[in-house]
Motif scaffolding. Structure first.
Motif, PDB file in Angstrom:
ATOM      1  N   LYS A   1      28.160   8.177  80.511  1.00  0.00           N
ATOM      2  CA  LYS A   1      27.543   7.520  81.461  1.00  0.00           C
ATOM      3  C   LYS A   1      27.996   7.320  82.703  1.00  0.00           C
ATOM      4  CE  LYS A   1      24.305   4.917  78.244  1.00  0.00           C
ATOM      5  NZ  LYS A   1      23.686   3.773  77.555  1.00  0.00           N
ATOM      6  N   LEU A   2      29.280   6.965  82.769  1.00  0.00           N
ATOM      7  CA  LEU A   2      29.905   6.660  84.011  1.00  0.00           C
ATOM      8  C   LEU A   2      30.113   7.920  84.605  1.00  0.00           C
ATOM      9  CD1 LEU A   2      32.901   4.306  82.708  1.00  0.00           C
ATOM     10  CD2 LEU A   2      30.948   3.545  84.194  1.00  0.00           C
ATOM     11  N   ARG A   3      30.390   9.035  84.054  1.00  0.00           N
ATOM     12  CA  ARG A   3      30.496  10.493  84.781  1.00  0.00           C
ATOM     13  C   ARG A   3      28.990  10.924  84.810  1.00  0.00           C
ATOM     14  NH1 ARG A   3      35.625  13.834  82.318  1.00  0.00           N
ATOM     15  NH2 ARG A   3      36.926  11.908  81.554  1.00  0.00           N
ATOM     16  N   ARG A   4      27.837  10.120  84.617  1.00  0.00           N
ATOM     17  CA  ARG A   4      26.446  10.723  85.110  1.00  0.00           C
ATOM     18  C   ARG A   4      26.187  11.817  84.172  1.00  0.00           C
ATOM     19  NH1 ARG A   4      24.744   7.846  89.456  1.00  0.00           N
ATOM     20  NH2 ARG A   4      26.497   6.752  90.984  1.00  0.00           N
ATOM     21  N   VAL A   5      26.385  11.811  82.856  1.00  0.00           N
ATOM     22  CA  VAL A   5      26.220  12.903  82.066  1.00  0.00           C
ATOM     23  C   VAL A   5      24.987  12.270  81.244  1.00  0.00           C
ATOM     24  CG1 VAL A   5      26.580  14.198  79.904  1.00  0.00           C
ATOM     25  CG2 VAL A   5      28.421  13.832  81.814  1.00  0.00           C
ATOM     26  N   THR A   6      23.837  13.117  81.084  1.00  0.00           N
ATOM     27  CA  THR A   6      22.641  12.530  80.341  1.00  0.00           C
ATOM     28  C   THR A   6      22.815  12.383  78.968  1.00  0.00           C
ATOM     29  OG1 THR A   6      21.375  13.761  81.851  1.00  0.00           O
ATOM     30  CG2 THR A   6      20.237  13.291  80.045  1.00  0.00           C
ATOM     31  N   ILE A   7      22.462  11.118  78.255  1.00  0.00           N
ATOM     32  CA  ILE A   7      22.641  10.877  77.067  1.00  0.00           C
ATOM     33  C   ILE A   7      21.404  11.131  76.368  1.00  0.00           C
ATOM     34  CG2 ILE A   7      23.367   9.183  75.132  1.00  0.00           C
ATOM     35  CD1 ILE A   7      25.545   9.918  77.465  1.00  0.00           C
ATOM     36  N   VAL A   8      21.389  12.081  75.113  1.00  0.00           N
ATOM     37  CA  VAL A   8      20.404  12.267  74.202  1.00  0.00           C
ATOM     38  C   VAL A   8      20.468  11.093  73.082  1.00  0.00           C
ATOM     39  CG1 VAL A   8      19.025  13.653  72.765  1.00  0.00           C
ATOM     40  CG2 VAL A   8      20.046  14.684  75.024  1.00  0.00           C
ATOM     41  N   ASP A   9      20.132  10.033  73.322  1.00  0.00           N
ATOM     42  CA  ASP A   9      20.426   9.005  72.139  1.00  0.00           C
ATOM     43  C   ASP A   9      19.692   9.010  71.083  1.00  0.00           C
ATOM     44  OD1 ASP A   9      21.511   6.691  71.052  1.00  0.00           O
ATOM     45  OD2 ASP A   9      21.377   5.291  73.115  1.00  0.00           O
TER      46      ASP A   9
END
Length: 309
Positions: free
Chosen positions: A292-300
């Motif tokens: 998230k800090l690297r602005r990568v989208t999370i598929v949670d």
């Protein structure tokens, strides 16, 4: 009789005699249909013999070893190819233009060609056996150590120049270990389930999630930790069924407690399009935070019913 034979052998004129490898011929190798039919038949007979017996519980170990036979054979041929390539480099370094030198160089190229063609053939057999393993066991086959790379294509005897051979060899080695496309990181821990139905629901959730991700990223390659008993195993199985390349980051045990965090860093350094996260431990939670800090989208997908870690 023994001494007499030795004396006769000693009296032979062996000057100029040398032993060379048999002429290389690509058509000497089994055809695709022969490989598929033979391995399928052997596999079917072998595991039908185990069914319903006390050895059925050991079938997976035997199946793994069956695939590993061809993997080890391919690895040995790869080592032979490396040695022949080193000989070619040494001969190039001391080229003197003599007929003897040219003959030696030609012989080493022939050895390398034969070793590479054999390696590719054994890799094809391994991949066929690995497909049978996946269909029988429901999971992806992986070697105990190292990579399960596959070299595309074969080396043809039309190549004569040794420098061309070495350049082609280096290029194939890079291609075999370098997936192409957009990285997608998958992470998940080990879960236990109260019933078989619960385990199936979880597996279906993993596969359905990856199906949706692939719809958005058609050129994806899957990055994961290679755990043979956790969610990674399900993801690897999905990747094989869909011919999606995989890049496995195993833990570096020498780093101790830092190993998992170092792996997180390495996977995120690939700048993935997504991080697909199922339930796991604190290292996985840290992966999500860093992503998230690297602005990568999370598929949670960390909250799913019917599973306990």
């Amino acid at each position: 009789m023994y001494n007499s034979f030795i004396e006769q052998l000693a009296g032979l004129d062996l000057s100029g005699f040398s032993i060379k490898p048999a002429p290389f011929d690509q058509t000497d190798f089994p055809c695709d249909d022969a490989i598929d039919q033979t391995l399928t038949g052997v596999w079917s007979d072998l595991f039908s013999m185990f069914a319903g017996t006390a050895l059925e519980a050991d079938a997976e170990d035997i199946a793994w070893g069956f695939v590993n036979l061809f993997h080890r054979a391919a690895t040995r041929k790869s080592s032979q190819l490396d040695r022949a390539s080193n000989e070619i480099r040494a001969l190039l370094a001391c080229a003197d233009g003599s007929e003897v030198h040219s003959s030696n160089l030609e012989e080493q190229i022939g050895r390398a060609q034969a070793a590479e063609a054999s390696m590719v053939a054994f890799e094809q057999m391994r991949e066929m056996a690995a497909t049978l393993y996946r269909e029988e066991m429901g999971s992806s086959w992986r070697p105990m150590s190292g990579s399960r790379s596959r070299h595309s294509g074969t080396f043809t005897s039309a190549v004569i120049d040794a420098r061309d051979f070495l350049r082609a060899r280096a290029e194939r080695r890079r291609n075999a270990h370098s997936p192409e496309g957009t990285p997608v990181v998958f992470a998940g821990g080990r879960s236990s389930f109260p019933s078989t139905d619960g385990a199936k629901m979880f597996a279906n959730a993993v596969w359905a999630t990856l199906d949706k991700v692939r719809d958005r990223v058609p050129d994806m390659f899957l990055v994961h930790g290679g755990d043979s008993k956790g969610a990674d195993r399900l993801a690897a199985s999905w990747a094989e069924r869909h011919n999606v390349q995989q890049l496995v980051f195993s833990l570096d045990r020498r780093l101790g407690a830092r190993a998992g965090f170092k792996r997180n860093e390495q996977m995120l350094d690939l700048k993935p399009r997504y991080v697909v996260a199922f339930a796991g431990n604190g290292v996985l939670e840290r992966l999500v935070i860093e992503a998230k800090l690297r602005r990568v989208t999370i598929v949670d997908r960390r909250i799913l019913p019917s599973a306990t870690r």
